[in-house]
Write a protein that holds these residues in place. Structure first.
Motif, mmCIF file in Angstrom:
data_model
loop_
_atom_site.group_PDB
_atom_site.id
_atom_site.type_symbol
_atom_site.label_atom_id
_atom_site.label_comp_id
_atom_site.label_asym_id
_atom_site.label_seq_id
_atom_site.Cartn_x
_atom_site.Cartn_y
_atom_site.Cartn_z
ATOM 1 N N UNK A 541 0.861 -1.459 -0.096
ATOM 2 C CA UNK A 541 -0.093 0.021 0.081
ATOM 3 C C UNK A 541 0.851 1.345 -0.035
ATOM 4 N N UNK A 542 2.007 1.150 0.685
ATOM 5 C CA UNK A 542 2.995 2.365 0.807
ATOM 6 C C UNK A 542 3.676 2.510 -0.694
ATOM 7 N N UNK A 543 3.786 1.616 -1.432
ATOM 8 C CA UNK A 543 4.395 1.761 -2.586
ATOM 9 C C UNK A 543 3.454 2.321 -3.531
ATOM 10 N N UNK A 544 2.329 2.055 -3.477
ATOM 11 C CA UNK A 544 1.181 2.492 -4.267
ATOM 12 C C UNK A 544 0.935 4.121 -3.938
ATOM 13 N N UNK A 545 0.942 4.236 -2.611
ATOM 14 C CA UNK A 545 0.771 5.607 -2.313
ATOM 15 C C UNK A 545 2.195 6.659 -2.631
ATOM 16 N N UNK A 546 3.202 6.078 -2.659
ATOM 17 C CA UNK A 546 4.336 6.700 -3.233
ATOM 18 C C UNK A 546 4.254 7.121 -4.803
ATOM 19 N N UNK A 547 3.839 6.243 -5.463
ATOM 20 C CA UNK A 547 3.436 6.495 -6.561
ATOM 21 C C UNK A 547 2.507 7.464 -6.840
ATOM 22 N N UNK A 548 1.456 7.610 -6.181
ATOM 23 C CA UNK A 548 0.223 8.400 -6.423
ATOM 24 C C UNK A 548 0.616 9.864 -5.851
ATOM 25 N N UNK A 549 1.523 9.812 -4.988
ATOM 26 C CA UNK A 549 1.904 11.060 -4.168
ATOM 27 C C UNK A 549 2.889 11.683 -5.576
ATOM 28 N N UNK A 550 3.504 11.041 -6.140
ATOM 29 C CA UNK A 550 4.362 11.586 -7.033
ATOM 30 C C UNK A 550 3.589 12.177 -8.374
ATOM 31 N N UNK A 551 2.549 11.457 -8.706
ATOM 32 C CA UNK A 551 1.585 11.826 -9.650
ATOM 33 C C UNK A 551 0.967 13.122 -9.358
ATOM 34 N N UNK A 552 0.575 13.380 -7.998
ATOM 35 C CA UNK A 552 0.049 14.472 -7.532
ATOM 36 C C UNK A 552 0.804 15.772 -7.732
ATOM 37 N N UNK A 553 2.035 15.477 -7.140
ATOM 38 C CA UNK A 553 3.096 16.563 -7.127
ATOM 39 C C UNK A 553 3.253 17.020 -8.579
ATOM 40 N N UNK A 554 3.412 16.231 -9.411
ATOM 41 C CA UNK A 554 3.478 16.693 -11.211
ATOM 42 C C UNK A 554 2.433 17.013 -11.693
ATOM 43 N N UNK A 555 1.012 16.413 -11.285
ATOM 44 C CA UNK A 555 -0.101 16.932 -11.980
ATOM 45 C C UNK A 555 -0.522 18.279 -11.337
ATOM 46 N N UNK A 556 -0.745 18.424 -10.078
ATOM 47 C CA UNK A 556 -1.195 19.805 -9.692
ATOM 48 C C UNK A 556 -0.122 20.814 -9.346
ATOM 49 N N UNK A 557 1.222 20.269 -9.481
ATOM 50 C CA UNK A 557 2.218 21.402 -9.162
ATOM 51 C C UNK A 557 2.294 21.897 -7.877
ATOM 52 N N UNK A 558 2.402 20.773 -6.811
ATOM 53 C CA UNK A 558 2.288 21.180 -5.376
ATOM 54 C C UNK A 558 3.708 20.412 -4.843
ATOM 55 N N UNK A 559 4.206 20.778 -3.592
ATOM 56 C CA UNK A 559 4.994 20.107 -2.996
ATOM 57 C C UNK A 559 4.638 18.774 -2.352
ATOM 58 N N UNK A 560 5.489 17.682 -2.027
ATOM 59 C CA UNK A 560 5.006 16.628 -1.469
ATOM 60 C C UNK A 560 4.306 16.676 -0.244
ATOM 61 N N UNK A 561 4.661 17.405 0.614
ATOM 62 C CA UNK A 561 3.929 17.598 1.909
ATOM 63 C C UNK A 561 2.585 18.268 1.715
ATOM 64 N N UNK A 562 2.418 18.786 0.659
ATOM 65 C CA UNK A 562 0.884 19.219 0.381
ATOM 66 C C UNK A 562 -0.116 18.316 -0.176
ATOM 67 N N UNK A 563 0.397 17.078 -0.360
ATOM 68 C CA UNK A 563 -0.563 16.076 -0.909
ATOM 69 C C UNK A 563 -0.813 15.118 0.514
ATOM 70 N N UNK A 564 -2.067 15.067 0.682
ATOM 71 C CA UNK A 564 -2.893 14.237 1.753
ATOM 72 C C UNK A 564 -3.636 13.238 1.245
ATOM 73 N N UNK A 565 -3.796 12.061 1.931
ATOM 74 C CA UNK A 565 -4.830 11.000 1.405
ATOM 75 C C UNK A 565 -5.924 11.423 2.870
#
Length: 781
Positions: A541-565
């Motif tokens: 699950x954490x592997x999937x989360x890391x991929x999804x966080x990276x996708x969110x950072x790139x797509x929404x142009x935010x920093x990693x700490x700004x992404x939360x589930x």
């Protein structure tokens, strides 16, 4: 959107309140849960049934199967000559356990052949028509038989030693010696052994089987068929109970079905009757424990020297690990300044004993409690006082005999809290007064602690793996190496994933355990199902989360700490996207939505040769207080009340944990009181059916049954959500019933002598113990 938010709120409320039932509970109670015998059979499925030996130890002089083959509905027979690979179903290829015996039988009920036909009824009847000629050979049926006749062993034993037990015994103020017989136990799973083998292309075999260890079944069936492991697929949706009896013992039925399916080119199912199942399969190991004990005036243990003689049966199976764990738990919750304990793995002409819930731990802990009982009665003290004075104390008395430090020692607090909540002291005084004035009924009470180690002592087994598939609509397929056998494993692992991804539990579907999805899995045993597979699923699950966080950072142009589930949604900066929509976006961006997870238990090591190491990641702690009433004229008894306080760390699912504690306690009570295995002098198991073997029923339960969790406990070890295992530890809590029976029996002689009950403490044994105690009292004046 309002409907979505409302549904999310309901899901959150349901999940947050931990009102999470077992994932198959509704199917269990309605009969809709699908077991192997419920599965639709492929067209042309055949049935196999085993022909069994009629001697415990004999040379096979002749085997005539002509009448079997000619019987109505029979398609053919399978013998050792039909095995394309090795005639060996032993774990890890030890080589001492044939699928079909060839020249010599090793126990009564050993498979000689299988008959295959169109209906199960036809093959059951045909199997009895075999004509077998034997030449009887001498047989050994008990551990004492084996000891007195050369002591032949199935494998080398082990010694655990700390200090100099010999010298400590010589200088101890008080010494005594004794012998304790500890009985075995039938697993009595509700679903019997069963396998369905379906042949495929290029010799491949698909096996639906009731096993706790799909990878071992895969290995054994491949060995018997002469295939590599990738030629055998094993699938397990659920078991109707296992308790260790389906860790290795089910491979026989899977191998029979597979060999028959290979020979006849059709699907084959193998399911024995309950009577034959009980005859063919192994039990909990019974022990004869010889001990010498030294202690001081205060009741502190100074030394123990003991030999654990185990009846292992005709082959090794899992006896090495079982007897090792018995020695490793011979201290229970107590500090032994000097100890030497040794195991002898005795070969007998009986079915090979095998894993059973607790895996040797219950026998070791029961012996430790006998030691406490001996000291208490020798000194005229309350057994609880002797227990408390000998507990590991968290200071200088904190190292086990095998060298592991007891770090998170909460045993004293568990005992103190249960002593108070059960009102032990007042009730004991009332019982003493009652026994002084009661002519025919005597009561007893005991409070017993249990410390139990969690991890496999074989280091390589401490690993788990999982596969997580996330679909475009936000739903999840979860697969891991553990098997669901009613204990709630799939529910707990699904909860772990839902918690990590912060999604509703309803989105996760656990698929059948399969060797072609998660390879090389360890058995679901040792209370480690959630520890290993939960951590592996968490890793995925954490592997999937890391991929999804990276996708969110790139797509929404935010920093990693700004992404939360957030619950059922993902927040990226100021934007909140519903979970299904976010997953669909990730799919469209070609983010991989499948991940594997892996876990290996840290901080453990064990050297069997030296009997030293730190084999356990952590210990669980619990205590139980039981009160009984015994009829001195018949030995019959009732359990009046039981109070339990069990440490489960931070519970993942409180209701499932309490259910495990209740069930484990009752099963342990059966082992120690009513479940008596008996072989006649010819080696035939006579307690082979519900009519002759008594498991506990509803009326045997404690009249008052209070179970509580140590809610304040948090596992300091790196486990999934700081939880602790609950599968095996509760079975040993039933020792409080056994010890309470000992107190009630001892009352007939004024508590001057320990009752020295053997298990199971059937009414007959309790009555005989009381008569013996009366004789001892008269002889002592």
């Amino acid at each position: 959107m309002d409907d979505l938010l409302q549904r999310q709120a309901l899901d959150r409320l349901r999940d947050d309140q931990a009102l999470v039932p077992h994932e198959s509970a509704h199917k269990h109670v309605t009969g809709r849960a699908e077991y192997i015998d419920d599965m639709a059979e492929p067209a042309g499925t055949l049935h196999a049934y085993l022909g069994l030996s009629a001697h415990a130890h004999a040379q096979i002089v002749g085997l005539d199967l002509s009448a079997v083959e000619a019987a109505p509905g029979v398609v053919g027979v399978v013998t050792s000559a039909d095995i394309p690979g090795r005639n060996d179903i032993s774990p890890a290829g030890i080589g001492d356990d044939p699928l079909f015996c060839v020249d010599r039988t090793s126990y009564h009920g050993q498979p000689l052949f299988a008959v295959v036909g169109r209906t199960r009824d036809a093959v059951r009847r045909a199997a009895r028509l075999a004509k077998v000629a034997y030449r009887a050979l001498p047989h050994r049926l008990t551990a004492l038989d084996a000891l007195e006749n050369g002591g032949n062993v199935v494998a080398p034993g082990m010694v655990i030693a700390s200090g100099d037990a010999g010298q400590a015994l010589a200088r101890a103020p008080h010494t005594l010696a004794g012998r304790m017989t500890i009985g075995g136990q039938e697993h009595f799973y509700l679903e019997g052994q069963v396998s369905l083998a379906i042949p495929g292309e290029d010799g491949e075999m698909l096996l639906h089987t009731a096993t706790q260890h799909p990878s071992d079944t895969q290995e054994v069936v491949a060995r018997v068929l002469g295939l590599e492991a990738n030629g055998v697929r094993v699938h397990v949706r659920r078991l109707g109970g296992g308790f260790g009896g389906k860790e290795t013992q089910g491979t026989l039925f899977g191998a029979v079905a597979a060999v028959a399916a290979r020979k006849f080119g059709r699907a084959v199912k193998c399911r024995p009757d309950r009577d034959d199942d009980m005859v063919i399969t192994g039990k909990r190991h019974d022990f004869v424990v010889d001990y010498r004990l030294g202690f001081d005036e205060a009741g502190r243990i100074e030394a123990l020297d003991a030999v654990f003689n185990a009846r292992c049966g005709h082959s090794e199976d899992l006896s090495r690990g079982v007897t090792d764990r018995a020695l490793m738990h011979a201290d229970n919750a107590y500090f032994f300044p000097a100890m030497r304990v040794e195991s002898k793995l005795l070969r007998t002409n009986t079915v090979s004993n095998t894993a059973f819930r607790g895996y040797g731990g219950p026998q070791g802990i029961l012996a430790a409690e006998r030691i406490i009982e001996e000291i208490a009665y020798a000194l005229g003290r309350d057994t609880l006082d002797i227990r408390k004075i000998n507990l590991y104390d968290g200071a200088d008395r904190n190292t086990t005999p095998y060298g592991q430090e007891v770090h998170d020692n909460i045993m004293a607090r568990i005992v103190a809290e249960l002593e108070a909540s059960s009102d032990y002291r007042r009730r004991r005084e009332e019982i003493l007064a009652f026994n002084r004035s009661s002519e025919f009924v005597r009561r007893g009470i005991a409070l017993v602690p249990v410390k139990y180690g969690i991890s496999f002592s074989k280091k390589l087994m401490n690993q788990g793996a999982a596969l997580l598939n996330l679909y475009r609509d936000g739903s999840v397929h979860l697969n891991h190496g553990g098997t669901e056998m009613g204990q709630g494993l799939h529910t707990k692992v699904a909860q772990v994933v839902a918690h990590e991804l912060n999604i509703a539990l309803r989105r996760i579907r656990v698929t059948p355990t399969a060797t072609d999805k998660v390879p090389n899995a360890s058995p679901t045993a040792g209370s480690l199902g959630t520890d290993l597979n939960g951590m592996a699923a968490l890793d995925a699950a954490r592997t999937l989360k890391r991929r999804l966080v990276a996708f969110a950072v790139e797509t929404f142009r935010v920093h990693e700490e700004q992404v939360s589930f957030e619950f059922e949604a993902v927040r990226a900066g100021s934007q909140l996207v519903a979970w299904p929509d976010f997953v669909e976006m990730a799919y469209a961006a070609r983010v991989p939505l499948s991940a594997t997870g892996f876990y290996k238990t840290p901080h453990i090591h064990w050297d069997r040769k030296s009997g030293r190491g730190s084999p356990y990641l952590y210990f669980t702690y619990g205590a139980s207080c039981s009160e009984v009433a015994v009829d001195t004229l018949t030995g019959e008894y009732k359990v009046l009340r039981t109070d339990i306080l069990q440490d489960v760390g931070r519970s993942i699912n409180r209701d499932i944990d309490i259910g495990q504690i209740e069930g484990g306690f009752i099963q342990g009570m059966g082992w120690l009181t009513t479940e008596e295995l008996w072989w006649d002098k010819e080696g035939r198991l006579r307690t082979h059916a519900p009519s002759t073997y008594k498991i506990p029923v509803a009326s045997d339960r404690p009249r008052v049954f209070n179970v509580a969790l140590a809610e304040w406990s948090v596992n300091p070890a790196p486990t999934v959500r700081n939880s602790k295992a609950t599968g095996e530890p509760p079975i040993m809590l039933a020792i409080s019933v056994f010890e309470a029976l000992g107190m009630a029996a001892a009352s007939v002689a004024g508590y001057r002598f320990a009752s020295r009950l053997d298990s199971p403490a059937t009414p007959e044994r309790v009555l005989m113990a009381m008569e013996r105690l009366k004789r001892e009292a008269r002889a002592a004046g």
